[in-house]
Design a protein around this motif. Structure first.
Motif, PDB file in Angstrom:
ATOM      1  N   THR A 268       0.832  -1.089   0.121  1.00  0.00           N
ATOM      2  CA  THR A 268      -0.113  -0.004   0.090  1.00  0.00           C
ATOM      3  C   THR A 268       0.803   1.362  -0.173  1.00  0.00           C
ATOM      4  N   LYS A 269       2.016   1.184   0.391  1.00  0.00           N
ATOM      5  CA  LYS A 269       2.928   2.257   0.463  1.00  0.00           C
ATOM      6  C   LYS A 269       4.457   1.877  -0.086  1.00  0.00           C
ATOM      7  N   ALA A 270       5.051   2.372  -1.172  1.00  0.00           N
ATOM      8  CA  ALA A 270       6.430   1.778  -1.508  1.00  0.00           C
ATOM      9  C   ALA A 270       6.998   3.062  -1.755  1.00  0.00           C
ATOM     10  N   ALA A 271       8.275   2.902  -1.854  1.00  0.00           N
ATOM     11  CA  ALA A 271       9.320   4.147  -2.136  1.00  0.00           C
ATOM     12  C   ALA A 271      10.318   3.546  -2.894  1.00  0.00           C
ATOM     13  N   TYR A 272      11.623   4.143  -3.538  1.00  0.00           N
ATOM     14  CA  TYR A 272      12.398   3.616  -4.139  1.00  0.00           C
ATOM     15  C   TYR A 272      13.854   3.923  -3.423  1.00  0.00           C
ATOM     16  N   ASP A 273      14.674   2.701  -3.653  1.00  0.00           N
ATOM     17  CA  ASP A 273      15.831   2.784  -2.977  1.00  0.00           C
ATOM     18  C   ASP A 273      16.809   3.554  -3.730  1.00  0.00           C
ATOM     19  N   ASN A 274      17.969   3.761  -3.459  1.00  0.00           N
ATOM     20  CA  ASN A 274      19.012   4.608  -4.108  1.00  0.00           C
ATOM     21  C   ASN A 274      19.309   3.885  -5.339  1.00  0.00           C
ATOM     22  N   SER A 275      18.989   2.541  -5.618  1.00  0.00           N
ATOM     23  CA  SER A 275      19.445   1.997  -6.975  1.00  0.00           C
ATOM     24  C   SER A 275      18.097   1.750  -7.722  1.00  0.00           C
ATOM     25  N   GLY A 276      17.158   2.388  -7.290  1.00  0.00           N
ATOM     26  CA  GLY A 276      15.772   2.297  -8.315  1.00  0.00           C
ATOM     27  C   GLY A 276      15.092   1.265  -8.092  1.00  0.00           C
ATOM     28  N   LEU A 277      15.179   0.387  -7.020  1.00  0.00           N
ATOM     29  CA  LEU A 277      14.219  -0.833  -6.582  1.00  0.00           C
ATOM     30  C   LEU A 277      13.068  -0.116  -5.831  1.00  0.00           C
ATOM     31  N   SER A 278      12.103  -0.617  -6.216  1.00  0.00           N
ATOM     32  CA  SER A 278      10.755  -0.193  -5.428  1.00  0.00           C
ATOM     33  C   SER A 278      10.716  -1.238  -4.109  1.00  0.00           C
ATOM     34  N   GLU A 300      15.775 -15.900  -1.753  1.00  0.00           N
ATOM     35  CA  GLU A 300      17.087 -16.281  -1.457  1.00  0.00           C
ATOM     36  C   GLU A 300      17.289 -17.653  -1.877  1.00  0.00           C
ATOM     37  N   GLY A 301      17.582 -17.850  -3.151  1.00  0.00           N
ATOM     38  CA  GLY A 301      17.891 -18.893  -3.955  1.00  0.00           C
ATOM     39  C   GLY A 301      19.318 -18.993  -4.011  1.00  0.00           C
ATOM     40  N   SER A 302      19.518 -19.869  -5.050  1.00  0.00           N
ATOM     41  CA  SER A 302      21.078 -20.000  -5.149  1.00  0.00           C
ATOM     42  C   SER A 302      21.761 -18.604  -5.729  1.00  0.00           C
ATOM     43  N   SER A 303      20.986 -17.701  -6.427  1.00  0.00           N
ATOM     44  CA  SER A 303      21.560 -16.386  -6.464  1.00  0.00           C
ATOM     45  C   SER A 303      20.284 -15.650  -5.980  1.00  0.00           C
ATOM     46  N   ARG A 304      20.582 -14.350  -5.277  1.00  0.00           N
ATOM     47  CA  ARG A 304      19.586 -13.516  -4.378  1.00  0.00           C
ATOM     48  C   ARG A 304      18.885 -12.876  -5.716  1.00  0.00           C
ATOM     49  N   GLN A 305      17.467 -12.713  -5.781  1.00  0.00           N
ATOM     50  CA  GLN A 305      16.571 -12.083  -6.654  1.00  0.00           C
ATOM     51  C   GLN A 305      15.626 -11.144  -5.792  1.00  0.00           C
ATOM     52  N   TYR A 306      15.618  -9.950  -6.183  1.00  0.00           N
ATOM     53  CA  TYR A 306      14.829  -9.067  -5.465  1.00  0.00           C
ATOM     54  C   TYR A 306      13.307  -8.805  -6.323  1.00  0.00           C
ATOM     55  N   LEU A 307      12.439  -8.622  -5.595  1.00  0.00           N
ATOM     56  CA  LEU A 307      11.026  -8.305  -6.031  1.00  0.00           C
ATOM     57  C   LEU A 307      10.982  -6.816  -5.676  1.00  0.00           C
ATOM     58  N   SER A 308      10.541  -6.135  -6.849  1.00  0.00           N
ATOM     59  CA  SER A 308      10.167  -4.510  -6.857  1.00  0.00           C
ATOM     60  C   SER A 308       8.839  -4.427  -6.757  1.00  0.00           C
ATOM     61  N   ALA A 309       8.398  -3.991  -5.676  1.00  0.00           N
ATOM     62  CA  ALA A 309       6.996  -3.705  -5.066  1.00  0.00           C
ATOM     63  C   ALA A 309       6.236  -3.060  -6.198  1.00  0.00           C
ATOM     64  N   ASN A 310       4.881  -3.694  -6.369  1.00  0.00           N
ATOM     65  CA  ASN A 310       3.944  -2.796  -7.350  1.00  0.00           C
ATOM     66  C   ASN A 310       4.420  -2.815  -8.697  1.00  0.00           C
ATOM     67  N   ASP A 311       5.404  -3.606  -9.022  1.00  0.00           N
ATOM     68  CA  ASP A 311       5.818  -3.599 -10.375  1.00  0.00           C
ATOM     69  C   ASP A 311       5.358  -4.660 -11.152  1.00  0.00           C
ATOM     70  N   THR A 312       4.425  -4.368 -12.049  1.00  0.00           N
ATOM     71  CA  THR A 312       3.962  -5.586 -12.879  1.00  0.00           C
ATOM     72  C   THR A 312       4.845  -6.223 -13.577  1.00  0.00           C
ATOM     73  N   ASN A 313       6.054  -6.048 -13.970  1.00  0.00           N
ATOM     74  CA  ASN A 313       7.071  -6.416 -14.740  1.00  0.00           C
ATOM     75  C   ASN A 313       8.162  -7.192 -14.029  1.00  0.00           C
ATOM     76  N   SER A 314       7.864  -7.072 -12.606  1.00  0.00           N
ATOM     77  CA  SER A 314       9.011  -7.777 -11.709  1.00  0.00           C
ATOM     78  C   SER A 314       8.310  -8.969 -11.126  1.00  0.00           C
ATOM     79  N   SER A 315       8.793 -10.126 -11.059  1.00  0.00           N
ATOM     80  CA  SER A 315       8.454 -11.409 -10.668  1.00  0.00           C
ATOM     81  C   SER A 315       9.577 -12.465 -10.435  1.00  0.00           C
ATOM     82  N   VAL A 316       9.547 -13.087  -9.481  1.00  0.00           N
ATOM     83  CA  VAL A 316      10.541 -14.371  -9.285  1.00  0.00           C
ATOM     84  C   VAL A 316       9.826 -15.739  -9.694  1.00  0.00           C
ATOM     85  N   SER A 317      10.375 -16.529 -10.574  1.00  0.00           N
ATOM     86  CA  SER A 317       9.922 -17.780 -11.005  1.00  0.00           C
ATOM     87  C   SER A 317      10.716 -18.836 -10.218  1.00  0.00           C
ATOM     88  N   ILE A 318      10.207 -19.667  -9.538  1.00  0.00           N
ATOM     89  CA  ILE A 318      10.920 -20.830  -8.922  1.00  0.00           C
ATOM     90  C   ILE A 318      10.462 -22.175  -9.282  1.00  0.00           C
TER      91      ILE A 318
END
Length: 365
Positions: A268-278, A300-318
């Motif tokens: 319900t409330k998101a912001a961007y970090d200094n690298s542009g991740l929501s 936290e899989g074999s390589s770390r993958q971040y989820l960008s909040a409220n971003d329809t193009n951001s997902s992690v498939s496992i």
């Protein structure tokens, strides 16, 4: 006395003639030849509807019949006096990706053995075969054989005609590691086999099995799991300018047909970090609220993958690697910066109270 003897002789002679004629009639009937053929043939592509599979063991390596579909009537067997024979024959016309097993016919006085063929579907481990049979009482059953040459399959002793239909058997013939979108369809597009009766090789008297991706559907239960989070709240404690990371677990339980999952993050409330991740922003307001901080959520899989909040193009498939009944997924929350950072610390922030919330959604496959 001599006269009586002559009359008796005549009577014996007539009796012998009668027996000879009787035997001659029996002998003539026994050698009468018969021939059968298919007519009134349906030439349309197989269309057999949908088979719903409610229960199966995806890890089974033993072949299991999941169900049978009827494609309807495809012809009529007609038998007359003739020399072309009456037995049923079949042959395969497609071999790509097929399997086979040994089968012995159940009809006729002579039980023929042959290899029946199984054709692949769009779900690895799920196969189908096709057989022809009397559509009234399911007798005279013959499968498409693995042999591409004509193979004798049924010793047909039928005296009269009867309608014949095509039938689809759906089999699990190996481990099913994924059901994809939950539906299986034929992958071969075109003719897969044909049947004939008797020795006459006339194409117009043959029943042809032609399939495409729409010929039938095998529908499995939609992949799903019960999803929960442990713990439901992450307590970072009292922190300064450091960037602590704490793990939590997504627990997938009571799974059905699930071989993987795709995760998304909303808030319900998101912001961007200094690298542009929501990231998840502070929901505490007022003069006591901390500033310049937020929570980045990662898998936290074999390589770390971040989820960008409220971003329809951001997902992690496992990928789970197989169909599972339960699966734990390790995630993490990083208390990070929305302002200047030197990677290990947050250099520009406002001390105070901090609370953030996010929702992780899961779509299973």
């Amino acid at each position: 006395m001599d006269k009586r003897q002559v009359n008796m002789s005549t009577m014996i002679s007539r009796s012998i003639s009668f027996v000879a004629l009787l035997l001659s009639g029996i002998y003539s009937y026994q050698v009468q030849a018969k021939e059968c053929y298919f007519d009134k043939i349906n030439t349309s592509t197989v269309s057999a509807g949908t088979l719903v599979v409610n229960n199966y063991n995806p890890s089974s390596t033993t072949p299991v019949l999941l169900g049978t579909l009827s494609a309807g009537e495809y012809g009529h067997i007609t038998c007359n006096t003739g020399n072309d024979g009456s037995d049923f024959y079949g042959r395969s016309t497609a071999t790509s990706g097929t399997q086979y097993d040994s089968y012995t016919s159940t009809s006729g006085s002579t039980k023929y053995s042959y290899n029946r063929v199984f054709f692949p579907t769009s779900i690895p481990g799920i196969y189908y075969n096709i057989y022809i049979a009397n559509s009234i009482n399911a007798t005279y059953t013959a499968y498409i054989p693995s042999n591409t040459s004509w193979t004798r399959e049924i010793d047909n002793a039928a005296e009269g005609g009867f309608p014949v239909g095509l039938y689809i058997e759906v089999w699990q013939r190996g481990v099913v590691s994924s059901i994809g979108n939950g539906e299986a369809h034929p992958v071969i597009n075109g003719e897969v086999g044909r049947f004939k009766a008797g020795n006459e090789d006339v194409s117009s008297q043959q029943v042809v099995a032609t399939v495409n991706a729409s010929s039938f559907t095998v529908k499995f239960a939609t992949p799903t799991c019960n999803l929960s989070v442990s713990p439901t709240t992450i307590d970072f404690g009292d922190v300064g300018n450091d960037k602590p990371r704490k793990t939590f677990t997504l627990k997938n339980s009571n799974c059905v047909n699930a071989s993987g999952v795709t995760l998304k993050l909303t808030s319900t409330k998101a912001a961007y970090d200094n690298s542009g991740l929501s990231i998840l922003a502070n929901t505490t307001t007022g003069t006591s609220a901390a500033g310049g901080r937020g929570v980045a959520v990662s898998y936290e899989g074999s390589s770390r993958q971040y989820l960008s909040a409220n971003d329809t193009n951001s997902s992690v498939s496992i990928d789970f690697g197989s169909i599972v009944t339960a699966k734990d997924i390790t995630m993490a929350g990083l208390l990070t910066c929305t302002s200047a950072s030197n990677n290990s610390t947050c250099d520009d922030y406002t001390p105070g109270a901090f609370t953030a919330a996010g929702t992780i959604s899961a779509t299973y496959k």
